[in-house]
Motif scaffolding. Structure first.
Motif, PDB file in Angstrom:
ATOM      1  N   HIS A   1      45.354  31.908  48.389  1.00 10.88           N
ATOM      2  CA  HIS A   1      44.770  33.405  48.114  1.00 10.88           C
ATOM      3  C   HIS A   1      45.287  33.393  46.696  1.00 10.88           C
ATOM      4  CE1 HIS A   1      44.306  37.473  48.529  1.00 10.88           C
ATOM      5  NE2 HIS A   1      45.154  37.713  47.560  1.00 10.88           N
ATOM      6  N   VAL A   2      44.580  33.943  45.345  1.00  7.91           N
ATOM      7  CA  VAL A   2      45.167  34.174  44.454  1.00  7.91           C
ATOM      8  C   VAL A   2      44.486  35.660  43.885  1.00  7.91           C
ATOM      9  CG1 VAL A   2      45.214  32.093  43.541  1.00  7.91           C
ATOM     10  CG2 VAL A   2      43.105  33.218  43.096  1.00  7.91           C
ATOM     11  N   CYS A   3      45.151  36.545  42.994  1.00 11.46           N
ATOM     12  CA  CYS A   3      44.752  37.693  42.575  1.00 11.46           C
ATOM     13  C   CYS A   3      44.619  37.612  41.144  1.00 11.46           C
ATOM     14  CB  CYS A   3      45.617  38.860  42.729  1.00 11.46           C
ATOM     15  SG  CYS A   3      45.337  40.325  41.663  1.00 11.46           S
ATOM     16  N   THR A   4      43.263  37.432  40.578  1.00 14.57           N
ATOM     17  CA  THR A   4      43.059  36.835  39.287  1.00 14.57           C
ATOM     18  C   THR A   4      43.352  38.026  38.354  1.00 14.57           C
ATOM     19  OG1 THR A   4      40.718  37.230  39.885  1.00 14.57           O
ATOM     20  CG2 THR A   4      41.535  35.086  40.127  1.00 14.57           C
ATOM     21  N   ASN A   5      43.617  39.076  38.527  1.00 14.45           N
ATOM     22  CA  ASN A   5      43.836  40.223  37.736  1.00 14.45           C
ATOM     23  C   ASN A   5      44.926  41.165  38.199  1.00 14.45           C
ATOM     24  OD1 ASN A   5      43.801  41.310  34.791  1.00 14.45           O
ATOM     25  ND2 ASN A   5      43.128  43.059  36.076  1.00 14.45           N
ATOM     26  N   GLU A   6      46.156  41.025  37.972  1.00  7.86           N
ATOM     27  CA  GLU A   6      47.161  41.939  38.487  1.00  7.86           C
ATOM     28  C   GLU A   6      47.078  43.189  37.755  1.00  7.86           C
ATOM     29  OE1 GLU A   6      48.929  41.899  41.351  1.00  7.86           O
ATOM     30  OE2 GLU A   6      48.986  39.710  41.684  1.00  7.86           O
ATOM     31  N   THR A   7      46.465  44.167  38.422  1.00  6.30           N
ATOM     32  CA  THR A   7      46.307  45.525  37.658  1.00  6.30           C
ATOM     33  C   THR A   7      47.529  46.222  37.372  1.00  6.30           C
ATOM     34  OG1 THR A   7      44.754  45.835  39.602  1.00  6.30           O
ATOM     35  CG2 THR A   7      45.084  47.820  38.084  1.00  6.30           C
ATOM     36  N   ILE A   8      48.811  46.149  38.036  1.00  9.31           N
ATOM     37  CA  ILE A   8      49.856  46.773  37.778  1.00  9.31           C
ATOM     38  C   ILE A   8      50.758  46.090  36.930  1.00  9.31           C
ATOM     39  CG2 ILE A   8      52.157  47.426  38.828  1.00  9.31           C
ATOM     40  CD1 ILE A   8      50.544  47.859  41.418  1.00  9.31           C
ATOM     41  N   ASP A   9      50.825  44.861  36.847  1.00 14.95           N
ATOM     42  CA  ASP A   9      51.464  43.868  35.844  1.00 14.95           C
ATOM     43  C   ASP A   9      50.866  43.441  34.761  1.00 14.95           C
ATOM     44  OD1 ASP A   9      53.855  43.310  38.047  1.00 14.95           O
ATOM     45  OD2 ASP A   9      51.826  43.080  39.214  1.00 14.95           O
ATOM     46  N   GLY A  10      49.633  43.621  34.657  1.00 12.69           N
ATOM     47  CA  GLY A  10      48.731  43.070  33.412  1.00 12.69           C
ATOM     48  C   GLY A  10      48.705  41.745  33.315  1.00 12.69           C
ATOM     49  N   VAL A  11      48.707  40.853  34.251  1.00 17.93           N
ATOM     50  CA  VAL A  11      48.822  39.510  34.419  1.00 17.93           C
ATOM     51  C   VAL A  11      47.240  39.129  34.870  1.00 17.93           C
ATOM     52  CG1 VAL A  11      49.619  37.314  35.236  1.00 17.93           C
ATOM     53  CG2 VAL A  11      51.241  39.110  34.700  1.00 17.93           C
ATOM     54  N   GLU A  12      46.639  38.277  34.155  1.00 14.98           N
ATOM     55  CA  GLU A  12      45.238  37.727  34.381  1.00 14.98           C
ATOM     56  C   GLU A  12      45.066  36.211  34.077  1.00 14.98           C
ATOM     57  OE1 GLU A  12      42.155  39.454  31.771  1.00 14.98           O
ATOM     58  OE2 GLU A  12      40.538  38.878  33.393  1.00 14.98           O
ATOM     59  N   PHE A  13      44.299  35.690  35.288  1.00 19.87           N
ATOM     60  CA  PHE A  13      44.068  34.302  35.064  1.00 19.87           C
ATOM     61  C   PHE A  13      42.884  34.156  33.856  1.00 19.87           C
ATOM     62  CE2 PHE A  13      45.918  31.692  38.651  1.00 19.87           C
ATOM     63  CZ  PHE A  13      46.632  32.642  39.514  1.00 19.87           C
ATOM     64  N   HIS A  14      42.943  33.503  32.835  1.00 22.59           N
ATOM     65  CA  HIS A  14      42.320  33.155  31.735  1.00 22.59           C
ATOM     66  C   HIS A  14      41.105  32.246  32.344  1.00 22.59           C
ATOM     67  CE1 HIS A  14      44.690  35.156  28.422  1.00 22.59           C
ATOM     68  NE2 HIS A  14      44.514  35.955  29.411  1.00 22.59           N
TER      69      HIS A  14
END
Lengths: 363, 363
Positions: A143-156
């Motif tokens: 499982h991955v979260c590909t865009n972390e809404t709270i932390d502003g971290v995204e898999f490019h």
């Protein structure tokens, strides 16, 4: 169409395309001569049937969803899926989770109800997605979260797993902002309330071969195989939210930006919006975004005033300037600008102008 | 306000009050000067907070919900609750179900995933609610569906259980059409899409002492205690559907009919509508409603043409006369007129006029 509406940077539920809202208002009492609001239609009637069919067709076209994936229109949001995914896919066995922020951490905690969960990697308090993952060969999925809404971290880029376990991607807060490489995904899910439409609708894309693995304790209404077999009509679907989502899909299809169309247009616009905002933050000594450039989100831009005593006056002046909902998540503090698909370039330009003017006044 | 809209007898999603639809359309781009559509608001902002608070307050007032009941705004519909209720209340032990039609039969089947289910009574192919119930003293609860949407069977009075087990009532298709005797209920639930608002919202009324009994396998997003502790904000609630529901609550509060106000007014109007329609069916040898008079539904009136070869022409002529969605459920056949709260008396008068005219032409 010119507009005096303020710019709404809410993290979700979030801004919708203004032409979509106009159309929804215009069709409220009589959808296409049916004499009914979409809210009043039987989900089994031909009118709503045509709405659902068009929504799925347009969504498949926009994201180039392969034929061996089913598209499910469900309920319960991302937090609901945190249980629904392991109920359907874990087989009560092993699940590996890569923690890159608040949402994947929550997913891991919820999956422990149903599976042997291992944290394969953990960003911790850092701001860069870890590259060294401890994956188990016999995990039911990763499982991955590909865009972390709270932390502003995204898999490019989506990770390419090579050990055989399917990748499950929580795409809630950036779905439809860029293409998805389906060759790397077994299942993707997302709440609608960021890039798609009203809260209360959840999209699930699931590869055919992953159907039929649900635990006996999985509620029928949340069993992917059951939902798929009933074309998302096992229970009454959130019909109005699906209708609005369908209009959003049509809006994206009709977009033209920088010589590109459809999803390519919205992606380019998102790239330009993000570059403009990060550029302004980085050029200033007054504001700060802490996320590593390799994984900065195009959708959610958390930032801090170096002098946090100015936070309240920043928010008050922003609101007075027509820039709404910029307060950061309570778990992180500071500010956050969510610049989803429906945020026009002009909104980011206005925000950047305000950032500079505020710094000039208070810096 | 005069209207040329047809009358919509859909069993759900169903007709909504026309003034509510007008207000929703008018506020679509800017709710109360906020500059946002309700669809675009953060669920944690003060604007939506005020919408949720007003909706709960008005609902509590209309139904005189006691202080020891929590009102939860959830997702998943009645079919979702068929699993969510036993996940929360069964303790994996005994559940007694009184089967009075299609919906309670489905509830019993789903509860078997989590509990030892016994059918305490079964209407079978009959049309009268059985009075002899085989209840177990140590059941965790007794489940009834107080209005069977498909079969047109309604409890005119809630059963008074005396053996200690709480009553769970599926009130989906008649909630807010009449008062609820809370002294006889432990939990009541209902999908919104009949009398309340758009599909995708589920209301749960649960007595305080029944919280905290959930099985470990209950998803957090569907755990009543978790949802209650977070004021229905554990996950993002279906905000727009809650907003529409709140407008429907205000509409009922403002009703004045036959010298009565609010819920008493809507109940009297429902009594009059049902009496008019059943009276017309019973007076004719051409149509037939088979449900025993002791348990005929005020909301859903299934009926048959004695000459079923006329079904298609009946539906076609009804539609041409502006009377929509009268086809019976596929499992029952024939016709069904759902005459929920938002169906005006004039709609039933028009239907009765059509019944007589059709009989005169084809009888």
């Amino acid at each position: 169409m010119t507009s005096a509406r303020p710019f709404n940077f809410s993290a979700g539920p979030a801004v919708l395309p203004e032409p979509v809202l106009h159309q929804v208002a215009a069709e409220m009492l009589d959808w296409h001569g049916s004499g009914m609001s979409v809210m009043e239609m039987s989900h089994r009637g031909k009118e709503f049937g045509s709405i659902l069919e068009a929504a799925e067709r347009d969504l498949r076209e926009l994201l180039a969803v392969p034929a061996n994936f089913r598209v499910l229109f469900m309920q319960g949001g991302g937090l609901g899926e945190n249980a629904i995914v392991p109920l359907n896919l874990s087989r009560g066995s092993k699940v590996d989770v890569v923690v890159t922020g608040s949402w994947s951490r929550k997913s891991a905690a919820e999956a422990r109800r149903y599976a042997d969960v291992q944290i394969a990697a953990d960003i911790g308090k850092g701001h860069k997605i870890p590259t060294d993952w401890a994956l188990r060969d016999d995990a039911a999925y990763v499982h991955v979260c590909t865009n972390e809404t709270i932390d502003g971290v995204e898999f490019h880029e989506l990770p390419q797993l090579t050990h055989g376990a399917p990748l499950v991607a929580d795409v809630s807060s950036h779905v439809l902002s860029r293409p998805i490489d389906w060759s790397r995904v077994g299942l993707a899910f997302g709440g609608a309330q960021k890039n798609i439409g009203p809260a209360g609708l959840t999209l699930v894309f699931v590869r055919d071969d992953l159907l039929g693995r649900a635990l006996d304790i999985c509620p029928s209404a949340f069993n992917y195989e059951t939902v798929a077999a009933n074309q998302s009509m096992f229970n009454t679907p959130p019909t109005f939210a699906i209708y609005v989502a369908g209009l959003v899909f049509q809006w994206i299809k009709g977009l033209d930006y920088a010589g590109k169309q459809g999803l390519a247009a919205i992606e380019q616009r998102n790239i330009d919006k993000a570059a403009l905002l990060y550029g302004a933050l980085d050029a200033s000594g007054f504001y700060e975004n802490r996320v590593d450039a390799s994984c900065r989100s195009r959708m959610n831009v958390p930032f801090f005033l170096k002098d946090e005593k100015l936070n309240d006056v920043f928010l008050a002046e922003a609101k007075a300037a027509g820039l709404l909902q910029l307060k950061g998540h309570k778990s992180v503090g500071g500010m956050r600008a969510s610049i989803y698909n429906a945020m026009p370039l002009e909104g980011v330009q206005a925000l950047v102008g305000f950032l500079k003017a505020f710094e000039a006044r208070h810096g």
